[in-house]
Enzyme design. Structure first.
Site, PDB file in Angstrom:
ATOM      1  CG  MET A 271       4.863  -5.577 -10.474  1.00 63.40           C
ATOM      2  SD  MET A 271       6.332  -4.767 -11.301  1.00 63.40           S
ATOM      3  CE  MET A 271       7.275  -4.227  -9.745  1.00 63.40           C
ATOM      4  N   GLY A 272       3.771  -9.571  -7.924  1.00 61.84           N
ATOM      5  CA  GLY A 272       4.065 -10.781  -7.264  1.00 61.84           C
ATOM      6  C   GLY A 272       4.969 -10.680  -6.018  1.00 61.84           C
TER       7      GLY A 272
ATOM      8  CD  GLU B  35       0.117 -10.664   6.326  1.00 65.41           C
ATOM      9  OE1 GLU B  35      -1.025  -9.815   6.042  1.00 65.41           O
ATOM     10  OE2 GLU B  35       0.194 -11.862   6.651  1.00 65.41           O
TER      11      GLU B  35
ATOM     12  CG  HIS C 212       1.233  -7.668  -2.645  1.00 58.29           C
ATOM     13  ND1 HIS C 212       2.476  -8.249  -2.296  1.00 58.29           N
ATOM     14  CD2 HIS C 212       1.551  -6.632  -3.660  1.00 58.29           C
ATOM     15  CE1 HIS C 212       3.298  -7.559  -3.126  1.00 58.29           C
ATOM     16  NE2 HIS C 212       2.808  -6.663  -3.877  1.00 58.29           N
TER      17      HIS C 212
ATOM     18  N   GLY D 199      -1.669   0.484  -3.075  1.00 56.34           N
ATOM     19  CA  GLY D 199      -1.178   0.856  -1.611  1.00 56.34           C
ATOM     20  C   GLY D 199      -1.004   2.406  -1.802  1.00 56.34           C
TER      21      GLY D 199
ATOM     22  CE  LYS E 196       5.966  -0.374  -1.057  1.00 58.16           C
ATOM     23  NZ  LYS E 196       7.114   0.122  -1.997  1.00 58.16           N
ATOM     24  CG  ASP E 197       3.937   1.804  -4.844  1.00 50.54           C
ATOM     25  OD1 ASP E 197       5.455   1.730  -5.178  1.00 50.54           O
ATOM     26  OD2 ASP E 197       3.695   0.723  -4.339  1.00 50.54           O
TER      27      ASP E 197
ATOM     28  CD  GLN F 240       1.909   1.928  -8.757  1.00 53.68           C
ATOM     29  OE1 GLN F 240       2.867   1.645  -9.560  1.00 53.68           O
ATOM     30  NE2 GLN F 240       1.301   1.207  -7.910  1.00 53.68           N
TER      31      GLN F 240
ATOM     32  CB  VAL G 220       0.773  -3.362   5.264  1.00 49.95           C
ATOM     33  CG1 VAL G 220       1.253  -4.286   6.349  1.00 49.95           C
ATOM     34  CG2 VAL G 220      -0.666  -3.242   5.052  1.00 49.95           C
TER      35      VAL G 220
HETATM   36  P1  AMP Z   1       3.845  -4.324  -6.261  1.00 48.54           P
HETATM   37  O1  AMP Z   1       3.642  -5.472  -6.334  1.00 48.54           O
HETATM   38  O2  AMP Z   1       4.909  -3.746  -5.523  1.00 48.54           O
HETATM   39  O3  AMP Z   1       3.691  -3.657  -7.781  1.00 48.54           O
HETATM   40  O4  AMP Z   1       2.567  -3.673  -5.607  1.00 48.54           O
HETATM   41  C1  AMP Z   1       1.238  -3.940  -5.948  1.00 48.54           C
HETATM   42  C2  AMP Z   1       0.407  -3.238  -5.219  1.00 48.54           C
HETATM   43  O5  AMP Z   1       0.393  -3.508  -3.653  1.00 48.54           O
HETATM   44  C3  AMP Z   1       0.548  -1.476  -5.251  1.00 48.54           C
HETATM   45  O6  AMP Z   1      -0.678  -1.007  -5.404  1.00 48.54           O
HETATM   46  C4  AMP Z   1       1.385  -1.263  -4.148  1.00 48.54           C
HETATM   47  O7  AMP Z   1       1.221   0.076  -3.892  1.00 48.54           O
HETATM   48  C5  AMP Z   1       0.796  -2.182  -3.110  1.00 48.54           C
HETATM   49  N1  AMP Z   1       1.628  -2.444  -1.958  1.00 48.54           N
HETATM   50  C6  AMP Z   1       2.933  -2.676  -2.131  1.00 48.54           C
HETATM   51  N2  AMP Z   1       3.532  -2.682  -0.705  1.00 48.54           N
HETATM   52  C7  AMP Z   1       2.343  -2.444   0.040  1.00 48.54           C
HETATM   53  C8  AMP Z   1       2.503  -2.141   1.474  1.00 48.54           C
HETATM   54  N3  AMP Z   1       3.685  -2.251   2.322  1.00 48.54           N
HETATM   55  N4  AMP Z   1       1.337  -1.661   2.094  1.00 48.54           N
HETATM   56  C9  AMP Z   1       0.222  -1.495   1.201  1.00 48.54           C
HETATM   57  N5  AMP Z   1       0.200  -1.636  -0.259  1.00 48.54           N
HETATM   58  C10 AMP Z   1       1.420  -2.077  -0.795  1.00 48.54           C
END
Ligand code: AMP
Length: 280
Positions: free
Chosen positions: A30-31, A35, A37, A147, A149-150, A153, A176
């Site tokens: 989602m932009g 780090e 991402h 990631g 983290k989710d 998901q 991360v």
């Molecule tokens: P988002 O932009 O928040 O939707 O995240 C996009 C992707 O990046 C998803 O697969 C998240 O799980 C992953 N992501 C977000 N934060 C982290 C993180 N701190 N470490 C690893 N992956 C992440």
């Protein structure tokens, strides 16, 4: 870097890659890239001939009172970063391209969508599933990167991929964190200095859970109560849930074992944060 905004153009791009017999690694985001991402992007680059990144703040995964409108949008910075990383295709459609008038299809994940975060975010995972399915249909990735983290998901995407016979391999990479252990998140930008300092208690409580498990404590309730005590000692922190679950079914476990997942969600100020640890 080619910035692609239409369904028509991403299909052409994907067809050209496929016609050249090259593999596609896909990183949906989602932009407001950070780090976390980038670690997905780096692995995708290592493992594939071509990497496509998407940036789309998906309205279907936000509840009515959630932060869809405030969500950080930093497309120019993101483009610069992705170009520097040598990414040659970014897909960033607008809402009407992804959801033309009359769009009404949903992806339902029985059981899984109502657990953990799904309880306080009804509809969230249907929104996630439908956008990921649409993106997979457009991009046809050999591998897609998510990631840990989710965590919920990742479970849902893996299940959908298997249930619907999708041809992509789902790769899940470790969370991360910053130097203090706070999981990087685009939403961390909402935190004040004080809130951010308090937010470190999330990771500290997960580390404590691991050390309790290491010392032979198997009772999930006992570990959860300890986490609760840690989190409750911070005035800014309101607990949504703390659960220890089976990594595939997301059902709560009574006895922890290696591979059990300690997952939690809290609100700090106006910011909802999630974190988890897979017990060693
Ligand atoms: P988002 O932009 O928040 O939707 O995240 C996009 C992707 O990046 C998803 O697969 C998240 O799980 C992953 N992501 C977000 N934060 C982290 C993180 N701190 N470490 C690893 N992956 C992440």
């Amino acid at each position: 870097m080619q910035v692609i905004t239409s369904v028509k153009d991403i299909k052409l791009k994907v067809k050209a890659i496929k016609d050249s017999q090259l593999t596609i690694g896909f990183v949906p985001t989602m932009g407001a890239l950070h780090e976390g991402h980038l670690s997905l992007i780096h692995t995708a680059k290592k493992e594939n001939d071509e990497v496509i990144v998407s940036i789309f703040v998906n309205p279907l995964q936000f509840g009515e009172n959630e932060d869809f409108h405030q969500y950080p949008r930093t497309l120019d910075d993101d483009c610069r970063l992705l170009s520097k990383e040598g990414i040659n295709a970014l897909f960033c459609p607008d809402r009407s391209e992804m959801y033309p008038a009359g769009f009404c299809t949903s992806v339902v994940l029985n059981n899984l969508e109502d657990m953990l975060c799904g309880k306080s975010r009804p509809g969230h995972f249907r929104g996630v599933a439908v956008v990921v399915l649409k993106l997979f249909n457009l991009i046809q990735p050999d591998s897609a990167y998510f990631g840990q983290k989710d965590f919920q998901q990742t479970v849902i995407i893996k299940k959908m991929t298997r249930d619907l016979h999708l041809d992509s391999t789902i790769k899940v990479l470790p969370t991360v964190r910053d130097q203090g252990g706070l999981a990087l998140s685009s939403r961390n930008a909402y935190l004040t200095e004080l809130e951010k300092r308090d937010a470190y208690c999330l990771y500290r409580s997960l580390v404590k859970a691991q050390s309790m498990a290491d010392s032979g404590i198997r009772n999930a309730g006992k570990i959860i109560r300890e986490i609760e005590n840690i989190l409750n000692s911070y005035k800014t922190v309101t607990i949504d849930y703390i659960s220890i679950v089976n990594p595939e079914t997301l059902e709560s476990v009574q006895e922890v074992q290696s591979g059990s997942v300690v997952a939690l969600a809290v609100t700090i100020g106006r910011t909802r944060l999630i974190d988890n640890i897979i017990l060693a």
